[in-house]
Motif scaffolding. Structure first.
Motif, PDB file in Angstrom:
ATOM      1  N   LEU A 171      46.344  -2.076 -29.148  1.00 13.56           N
ATOM      2  CA  LEU A 171      45.492  -0.910 -29.352  1.00 13.56           C
ATOM      3  C   LEU A 171      45.399  -0.538 -30.827  1.00 13.56           C
ATOM      4  CD1 LEU A 171      46.648   1.359 -26.369  1.00 13.56           C
ATOM      5  CD2 LEU A 171      44.445   0.199 -26.614  1.00 13.56           C
ATOM      6  N   LEU A 172      46.509  -0.709 -31.552  1.00 16.69           N
ATOM      7  CA  LEU A 172      46.500  -0.383 -32.978  1.00 16.69           C
ATOM      8  C   LEU A 172      45.519  -1.268 -33.733  1.00 16.69           C
ATOM      9  CD1 LEU A 172      47.889   1.402 -35.131  1.00 16.69           C
ATOM     10  CD2 LEU A 172      49.537  -0.441 -35.439  1.00 16.69           C
ATOM     11  N   SER A 177      44.771   3.293 -33.099  1.00 19.85           N
ATOM     12  CA  SER A 177      45.788   4.200 -32.552  1.00 19.85           C
ATOM     13  C   SER A 177      46.567   3.465 -31.488  1.00 19.85           C
ATOM     14  CB  SER A 177      45.138   5.445 -31.940  1.00 19.85           C
ATOM     15  OG  SER A 177      46.104   6.215 -31.244  1.00 19.85           O
ATOM     16  N   PRO A 178      47.906   3.637 -31.440  1.00 19.11           N
ATOM     17  CA  PRO A 178      48.699   2.974 -30.394  1.00 19.11           C
ATOM     18  C   PRO A 178      48.700   3.698 -29.062  1.00 19.11           C
ATOM     19  CG  PRO A 178      50.140   4.145 -31.882  1.00 19.11           C
ATOM     20  CD  PRO A 178      48.758   4.319 -32.419  1.00 19.11           C
ATOM     21  N   TYR A 179      47.898   4.752 -28.917  1.00 20.60           N
ATOM     22  CA  TYR A 179      47.920   5.570 -27.713  1.00 20.60           C
ATOM     23  C   TYR A 179      46.586   5.485 -26.977  1.00 20.60           C
ATOM     24  CZ  TYR A 179      51.834   7.521 -30.316  1.00 20.60           C
ATOM     25  OH  TYR A 179      52.985   7.665 -31.037  1.00 20.60           O
ATOM     26  N   LEU A 180      46.677   5.393 -25.644  1.00 16.67           N
ATOM     27  CA  LEU A 180      45.473   5.505 -24.822  1.00 16.67           C
ATOM     28  C   LEU A 180      45.038   6.967 -24.784  1.00 16.67           C
ATOM     29  CD1 LEU A 180      46.365   3.183 -21.806  1.00 16.67           C
ATOM     30  CD2 LEU A 180      44.619   2.778 -23.550  1.00 16.67           C
ATOM     31  N   SER A 197      55.154   0.302 -32.486  1.00 16.38           N
ATOM     32  CA  SER A 197      54.157  -0.740 -32.193  1.00 16.38           C
ATOM     33  C   SER A 197      54.337  -1.969 -33.069  1.00 16.38           C
ATOM     34  CB  SER A 197      52.745  -0.180 -32.368  1.00 16.38           C
ATOM     35  OG  SER A 197      52.543   0.291 -33.689  1.00 16.38           O
ATOM     36  N   LEU A 198      55.098  -1.869 -34.169  1.00 12.48           N
ATOM     37  CA  LEU A 198      55.328  -3.044 -35.018  1.00 12.48           C
ATOM     38  C   LEU A 198      56.031  -4.155 -34.245  1.00 12.48           C
ATOM     39  CD1 LEU A 198      56.506  -1.321 -38.333  1.00 12.48           C
ATOM     40  CD2 LEU A 198      54.258  -2.289 -37.820  1.00 12.48           C
ATOM     41  N   PHE A 199      56.876  -3.801 -33.287  1.00 12.43           N
ATOM     42  CA  PHE A 199      57.577  -4.822 -32.517  1.00 12.43           C
ATOM     43  C   PHE A 199      56.657  -5.546 -31.540  1.00 12.43           C
ATOM     44  CE2 PHE A 199      60.959  -1.930 -33.845  1.00 12.43           C
ATOM     45  CZ  PHE A 199      61.888  -2.826 -34.349  1.00 12.43           C
TER      46      PHE A 199
END
Length: 478
Positions: A171-172, A177-180, A197-199
């Motif tokens: 998503l990022l 954004s990492p969020y829905l 989210s880097l992992f």
């Protein structure tokens, strides 16, 4: 009145280390008259005494040095009986999962790990002492970590948090954004801060085409690598001497049920454990900028580790004074703000709903973290029980805060103990939690002691610090 300060030396300005003391030209001193027996004894201590590594000066450091622990952690675990007992306890713990757990991943882990722990105990018992511990640790690591991890990765089986982290990286890249924006199911929620989210980036880049790509891209592999790297770095910082490599203790800790089950199933909390240990070690060694950056990274992974910041800052203030403490704190806050402020401004509602309200059980969809801990049991009695759980959580946090302010830490072990106590109270009293969360405070208590080779939270003052003085500690009178 007779002064008790060493002649020719200015009074130190730092709180505990004399940082910032103005150098002065020492006045000539007359060596004290010491009987020949005492002089020879002192020379013997100087020749055979401990190393001259500098230690942070502690309150009361002008007194006699603290005695070394008779049963230091490495010496205790070197006994065959302790090794066998630990392997048998791990075997019993792992063997229970195929019988009582309703999660397929945990049952698979228990089926593979229990024989591995039993084999490790037999190897520790029958092999020669110089090979027994290494062979047992290798057997436990292979059967309890490597084999079940590879099997689960190749079969695409994991806990939901692994999928959440890997999806957040995708998503990022696609949405920024990492969020829905509108979560519907429980797996749509992302309870982690943006840096987590880097992992998931390796999975987003490599995909799931081949077995090698699935192995290299799985987030659990990178959780484990970050955990191991941080513990190795903290070992090097805390170890008094380089007399022992960290490979065996790290293997034993990683292969233990405390870490192995979390690593095989999800492992999302492992980087947090490693970063907290590393931050305390950096603070003890006066690495202020590095400690601030490590705390910033931990604080942008998950908000539950933010208590590590005041603990590390007070540890620096206690040992080195106000300026290093302020430098580390400002570095941590500045670096974390650089990551978080853009999301707070653009995605404030998503952060509040998914990162704060969802873990606390305040959303319509409840978190799957449902181990029968006291906070979860209270929350099961309805709204009044949920409020009682939050009230107890707040009271526990205030109690740890009072403890921190009343007795600030004086070493990395003391700082890790304080942080472990706060996190254990939070995990126990939160409205939702898992037993696996308790691995974080447990490793915080265990690993710094293994690295520093002592049980005590107060660092010892070596006798060399007292014997190396150029003048007498107290004026001599005739």
């Amino acid at each position: 009145m007779v002064s008790t300060r060493t002649p020719g030396h200015s009074r130190p300005r730092g709180r505990f280390t004399g940082r910032g003391a103005t150098p002065t030209t020492p006045a000539p001193t007359v060596p004290p008259t010491v009987p020949p027996a005492t002089s020879s004894a002192r020379r013997g201590r100087l020749r055979g005494g401990p190393s001259r590594r500098s230690f942070p000066h502690q309150r009361g450091g002008s007194g006699p040095p603290a005695p070394a622990d008779r049963l230091n952690p490495p010496g205790l675990v070197a006994h065959r009986g302790v090794q066998l007992l630990g392997c048998l306890a791990a075997t019993a713990w792992a063997a229970g999962f195929p019988l009582v757990s309703d999660l397929p991943n945990q049952r698979l882990w228990g089926t593979l790990a229990a024989p591995a722990y039993l084999l490790a105990g037999l190897l520790c018992l029958v092999l020669p002492r110089r090979f027994a511990a290494r062979a047992g640790a290798a057997a436990a690591l292979l059967g309890a970590v490597l084999v079940p991890l590879v099997l689960l990765v190749l079969q695409g089986r994991h806990q939901s948090e692994v999928m959440v982290v890997e999806r957040s990286a995708h998503l990022l890249f696609t949405t920024g954004s990492p969020y829905l924006p509108h979560p519907v199911t429980v797996t749509d929620y992302n309870p982690y801060l943006p840096a987590m989210s880097l992992f998931g980036v390796p999975h987003a880049l490599l995909g799931e085409g081949s077995a090698a790509a699935r192995l290299a891209g799985d987030a659990r592999i990178w959780f484990a690598l970050a955990f191991v790297a941080c513990l190795l770095a903290s070992w090097r910082l805390l170890r008094p001497t380089r007399d022992r490599a960290p490979l065996l203790p790290l293997t034993v800790l990683t292969a233990s049920p405390l870490v192995a089950l979390a690593l095989v199933g999800g492992g999302v909390d492992l980087p947090l454990i490693g970063l907290c240990c590393l931050a305390m070690a950096l603070a003890e060694r006066d690495r202020t900028i590095a400690a601030g950056l490590v705390l910033a990274l931990a604080g942008t992974l998950k908000w539950t580790v933010w208590p590590a910041l005041p603990v590390a800052v007070l540890l620096l203030w206690r040992l080195y004074g106000r300026r290093p403490a302020a430098r580390a704190g400002l570095t941590a806050l500045g670096a974390a703000s650089a990551v978080m402020v853009p999301y707070v401004l653009a995605r404030a509602e998503e952060l509040r709903e998914q990162v704060v309200r969802f873990p606390l059980g305040l959303t319509a969809i409840q978190t799957p973290a449902g181990s029968p801990l006291p906070g979860k049991v209270l929350a099961g009695f309805g709204p009044s029980g949920h409020i009682a759980s939050l009230v107890l959580l707040t009271v526990g946090g205030l109690g740890v805060t009072v403890w921190l302010l009343a007795r600030p830490p004086v070493s990395a072990i003391a700082g890790a103990d304080l942080l472990a106590a706060g996190l254990a109270i939070a995990f126990m009293l939160a409205p939702a939690g898992r037993f696996g969360y308790l691995a974080l405070p447990a490793v915080l208590v265990i690993w710094p002691r293994l690295a520093a080779r002592r049980w005590s939270a107060r660092p010892p003052v070596p006798s060399a610090c007292l014997l190396a003085q150029t003048g007498p500690a107290l004026p001599t009178t005739r």
